[in-house]
Every structure is written in C-alpha cells, then in structure tokens.
Design a protein around this motif. Structure first.
Motif, short mmCIF file in Angstrom:
data_model
loop_
_atom_site.label_atom_id
_atom_site.label_comp_id
_atom_site.label_asym_id
_atom_site.label_seq_id
_atom_site.Cartn_x
_atom_site.Cartn_y
_atom_site.Cartn_z
N ALA A 181 0.83 -1.20 0.00
CA ALA A 181 0.00 0.00 0.00
C ALA A 181 0.87 1.25 0.00
CB ALA A 181 -0.93 0.01 1.21
N GLY A 182 2.18 1.06 -0.08
CA GLY A 182 3.10 2.20 -0.14
C GLY A 182 3.70 2.61 1.18
N GLY A 183 3.53 1.79 2.22
CA GLY A 183 4.03 2.15 3.54
C GLY A 183 5.14 1.24 4.03
N GLN A 184 5.55 1.46 5.27
CA GLN A 184 6.58 0.66 5.91
C GLN A 184 6.35 0.75 7.41
OE1 GLN A 184 8.90 -0.93 4.04
NE2 GLN A 184 10.29 -1.72 5.61
N ILE A 185 6.44 -0.37 8.10
CA ILE A 185 6.14 -0.39 9.54
C ILE A 185 7.29 0.18 10.36
CG2 ILE A 185 5.60 -1.85 11.52
CD1 ILE A 185 4.11 -3.72 9.66
N LEU A 186 8.52 -0.22 10.03
CA LEU A 186 9.68 0.21 10.80
C LEU A 186 10.78 0.67 9.87
CD1 LEU A 186 9.78 -2.89 13.17
CD2 LEU A 186 9.07 -0.61 13.87
N SER A 187 11.69 1.48 10.39
CA SER A 187 12.87 1.87 9.62
C SER A 187 13.75 0.64 9.44
CB SER A 187 13.65 2.96 10.36
OG SER A 187 14.09 2.49 11.62
N PRO A 188 14.62 0.63 8.44
CA PRO A 188 15.45 -0.56 8.17
C PRO A 188 16.25 -1.04 9.37
CG PRO A 188 15.56 0.94 6.32
CD PRO A 188 14.80 1.66 7.39
N ASP A 189 16.69 -0.13 10.24
CA ASP A 189 17.47 -0.55 11.40
C ASP A 189 16.60 -0.87 12.61
OD1 ASP A 189 16.63 1.93 12.20
OD2 ASP A 189 18.65 2.75 12.54
N GLY A 190 15.28 -0.75 12.45
CA GLY A 190 14.37 -1.09 13.53
C GLY A 190 14.32 -0.10 14.67
N SER A 191 14.95 1.07 14.51
CA SER A 191 15.04 2.03 15.61
C SER A 191 13.89 3.03 15.63
CB SER A 191 16.36 2.80 15.52
OG SER A 191 16.40 3.58 14.33
N THR A 192 13.13 3.08 14.55
CA THR A 192 12.05 4.09 14.44
C THR A 192 10.81 3.46 13.85
OG1 THR A 192 13.73 5.78 14.00
CG2 THR A 192 11.44 6.36 13.52
N VAL A 193 9.66 3.80 14.42
CA VAL A 193 8.38 3.36 13.86
C VAL A 193 8.00 4.33 12.74
CG1 VAL A 193 5.94 2.91 14.32
CG2 VAL A 193 7.66 2.37 16.06
N THR A 194 7.93 3.82 11.53
CA THR A 194 7.62 4.66 10.36
C THR A 194 6.23 4.40 9.84
OG1 THR A 194 8.66 3.01 8.92
CG2 THR A 194 10.05 4.81 9.69
N LEU A 195 5.43 3.70 10.61
CA LEU A 195 4.09 3.32 10.18
C LEU A 195 3.21 4.53 9.93
CD1 LEU A 195 2.19 0.79 9.86
CD2 LEU A 195 1.44 1.28 12.18
N ASP A 196 2.68 4.62 8.71
CA ASP A 196 1.68 5.63 8.37
C ASP A 196 0.33 5.00 8.66
OD1 ASP A 196 -0.23 7.24 7.17
OD2 ASP A 196 0.99 7.67 5.41
N PRO A 197 -0.40 5.48 9.69
CA PRO A 197 -1.67 4.84 10.06
C PRO A 197 -2.67 4.76 8.90
CG PRO A 197 -0.97 6.33 11.79
CD PRO A 197 -0.04 6.55 10.64
N ALA A 198 -2.66 5.75 8.02
CA ALA A 198 -3.61 5.74 6.90
C ALA A 198 -3.31 4.57 5.96
CB ALA A 198 -3.54 7.06 6.14
N LYS A 199 -2.02 4.34 5.66
CA LYS A 199 -1.66 3.24 4.77
C LYS A 199 -1.83 1.89 5.46
CE LYS A 199 1.41 6.06 1.95
NZ LYS A 199 2.79 6.40 1.57
N ALA A 200 -1.55 1.85 6.75
CA ALA A 200 -1.76 0.61 7.50
C ALA A 200 -3.24 0.26 7.55
CB ALA A 200 -1.20 0.75 8.91
N ALA A 201 -4.09 1.28 7.67
CA ALA A 201 -5.54 1.05 7.69
C ALA A 201 -6.02 0.51 6.35
CB ALA A 201 -6.27 2.34 8.04
#
Length: 427
Positions: free
Chosen positions: A215-235
């Motif tokens: 859907a064009g999103g990503q849950i976490l940054s590649p190193d796992g240190s940051t939550v990059t989840l866009d709630p709209a895309k996750a929904a």
C-alpha cells in the motif's frame, strides 16, 4: 515473552531473567563455566555442530557428508531444531544465553541478525572471505548490522502469489483485481478464493508487513530504531484483509492458517489463490500439474512488495572451533552447494547467476518471478527488539481480523503505531 514496562532498567532486568530461565530449561545446554565456551576468535579447529531448522527434504546430510569425507578431523554434526522459526529462536537464544559451546554454526532467520549481534552471541566476519558481490544485494543486506558482516546468506525467500491457471486467465496485479477474480471464482466454482498465513504468529507479521508495503508504507525503519508506520496506509492494508473476510473470498478458516495449512489448502484444490513461499511450488505441481503458476504479490495500485525471508549462517561467540566453522560456511555457501540447495532442497539460493540459468529455469519455472520478487522485497527491520515488535504486530492484527472485532481499521492502525513506539522507547 516478558512484560513491557515504562522503566528501561527494569525492562533489561526482566528480559535477562526471562532468557536466563529459558536457558535453564533448554535440554542438553552446557554452560561456559562447565565446558569453556568463551569467544576464541576464528582460530580454533576441530569437530563442529551445525544447528538449524529441521530438514524436511533430507538434502542436508549429503552436503555434510561431502565435507566430513574431506575433513575427517573437523567433522560437522547436524543438530535439527524445531521447524517453526519462533521455537528455533527460543532454543538457540537459551543455549547462547547460557554461554554454551554446544552450537558452532547457527542457521538464523534473517531478522535475528541484530539481536544476536547486540547480545554478543555471534562474531563479526571478514567480508573479503565470502563472494558477497555474487549474491543478490537485498539478501546481503540482511547479514549486515551497524556496518559489520555478522553472518553469510545461505538461502533467500520472498512471498509469491500462487494461482490456478485453469480458473484464472490473467493473474491479478492489484488488490482490486484479486478481489474481483476471487469473488467471481467462488460464485462459479466450488472453491475458496484467497488465503495467506493469518494465525497470530510471525507469518501474520509477514503478511501484514507485505500488505502495508504493497500500500506504499513501511512499519519500521530498516534498522528497527524508528516506527515509520503511516496509520492511513496501514488502515488501507488492514481493510483489504478485513474486506476479504467480510465478503467471504478469504475463508474464515484462513485465520488459523500457517504456511503448511495454506499450502495444503491450495494444492488440494480448495483455493484459487494463495500467498506462500517458493517451497510450496513443488508439491503443488505434483498434485495439480500445469494448473499451477505463480506471480508477484498484488498491491494497491500494481505489483506489491514481499517481505524478505531466508536464512543466514553465523558463528557462535562461544564456539571453540570458530576457524573450522568459518571454513565450513565458506564451503556450504559455495556456488556448487547453492545449486544443490535449490535442486535437492528446493530452497531459493543466494547466488544471482543461478536465477538466470536456463537449465534451472526449465526445472524451476518460478525462478524469474522469484528473482524479481526478491529484488523488489523489503527486509523486515533489523532491530535488536524485533521479536517483541513482531509479537505485538501479529497479536494486534489477529485480533482485528476476528469476525467479532468492532474496531475500525483506522483505530487499530493508530493503536498499533502507539504500542510499537512504546516498545522502541522502553528497550
């Protein structure tokens, strides 16, 4: 699993106690105080043990026999771990937490690299010793953490969409096309539409991650240190799955599916479409013949993105024979053996050139699609706390997919992001 609190120091104590208790329960573990087991560099030679997931195709032992015949003083013994990845990780982690030298070479899921490196359980490797430039680039990335090589890629993996060629004229490229075709097929034929792995375990984390990526999103940054989840895309991703269950083109029993259940449902003719790994291709062809084909996972507006899977080989920091372990990994990941990994084990290799070999493509027609899927795949986050994040993702999504769930996809996505951020903050 341990309780997450808002106090970092307490979290570390709880985590240490939790893993230590697991170590005491691990059968056959020998501790460092009992049998040595401190890191010795890569100088030790002698017999080694290769700990990896259960070999369901019986392809491993012949490869080990070849090594043993050539290295009688440095023989390798296969130690098979449980088939399920979560159980493999628990057993290996318990052993290493106890500083046991029972395991020398470790077969690790690609998402465990950071955790094992951070805990000092595996040793860094010299890049120049391995032909990394011959491997698929995304696969190499899974073995690197904080600019160091901690393991050597051994097998790769990417999710594929299996479909019935006798029911599908043109495979779907988008979710809308998948929905339309699945609905039409279920109405016209006595067969279910689509299923993936929707039980609350790592497989659901993978399926949901793929949906978010597609859907064009990503849950976490590649190193796992940051939550990059866009709630709209996750929904949007969650709504895609919920809609399928609501409209019945995803059968409700798929909520209990792992890889094996979804594989059987497809090859037994109960599904028109199924998301699975390449290992399901051979059995499906045996059962269904030319009625089986694969394509890339569909996405919101075009081909989707798979989560990158596979396994890497690492060396235990507590092995007494690390030099032998290193040389064994060099042997095991050679071009010749990687070809056998595919031809005898049916696992996706890591050498790029094998995906372009005409003879192999004739035998494994899915290779071009698989190569494309791997190159377009995204690795799951490499963070040291991946296991806890995965547990939260799987349990949250599983609850939201239940028929009795009344939460909106927007609320679930927002809640999931907040919970993931709390875990990152407290680790």
């Amino acid at each position: 699993m341990y309780v997450i609190t808002k106090k970092p120091e307490l979290n570390r104590v709880i985590r240490s106690l939790s893993v230590a208790m697991a170590a005491l329960l691990a059968a056959g573990c020998s501790t460092a105080g009992q049998d040595g087991g401190s890191a010795t560099g890569a100088s030790g030679t002698g017999p080694i043990t290769f700990a990896t997931g259960r070999d369901t195709t019986a392809y491993l032992q012949p490869l080990l026999d070849r090594w043993n015949q050539a290295h009688p003083a440095e023989k390798v013994t296969l130690l098979e771990l449980p088939e399920v990845a979560d159980e493999q990780r628990a057993q290996i982690a318990a052993n290493l937490q106890a500083h046991s030298n029972r395991y020398d070479v470790l077969g690790l899921d690609v998402v465990w690299t950071a955790e094992f490196a951070d805990n000092g359980w595996i040793i860094p490797l010299e890049r120049g010793l391995f032909p990394l430039d011959k491997f698929l680039p995304p696969v190499v990335d899974t073995a690197i953490y904080q600019d160091k090589l901690w393991a050597v890629p051994y097998t790769s993996n990417a999710g594929l969409l299996y479909y019935r060629t006798d029911l599908v004229k043109k495979p779907p490229r988008t979710w809308a096309e998948l929905r339309q075709q699945a609905l039409a097929i279920t109405k016209k034929h006595d067969i279910e539409g689509y299923a993936g792995q929707f039980l609350a375990y790592e497989g659901l984390t993978v399926n949901f991650s793929e949906a978010v990526q597609s859907a064009g999103g990503q849950i976490l940054s590649p190193d796992g240190s940051t939550v990059t989840l866009d709630p709209a895309k996750a929904a949007i991703a969650l709504d895609f799955l919920k809609q399928g269950l609501r409209e019945k083109w995803i059968p409700e029993e798929a909520l209990d599916y792992k890889e094996e259940e979804s594989r059987l449902a497809f090859q037994e003719g109960r599904l028109a479409f199924a998301r699975n790994w390449p290992h399901a291709y051979g059995p499906a062809r045996v059962r269904l013949g030319d009625k089986v084909a694969v394509t890339r996972l569909p996405g919101l507006n075009g081909p989707g993105s798979s989560a990158l899977g596979g396994s890497n080989l690492a060396i235990s920091a507590f092995s007494k024979h690390q030099h032998t372990a290193q040389e064994f990994i060099r042997y095991f990941t050679s071009l010749e053996n990687e070809r056998r990994v595919l031809t005898e084990g049916s696992f996706p290799p890591v050498w790029t050139e094998l995906y372009d070999d005409p003879e192999l493509i004739e035998r494994f027609p899915y290779l071009p699609v698989l190569k494309e899927s791997i190159l377009a795949a995204k690795p799951r986050a490499a963070g040291a706390n991946y296991n806890q994040l995965s547990l939260v993702i799987a349990s949250t999504v599983a609850k939201a997919l239940k028929p009795q769930s009344s939460e909106s996809a927007d609320d679930v996505a927002a809640s999931l992001k907040a919970e993931l951020e709390e875990i990152i903050k407290t680790q």
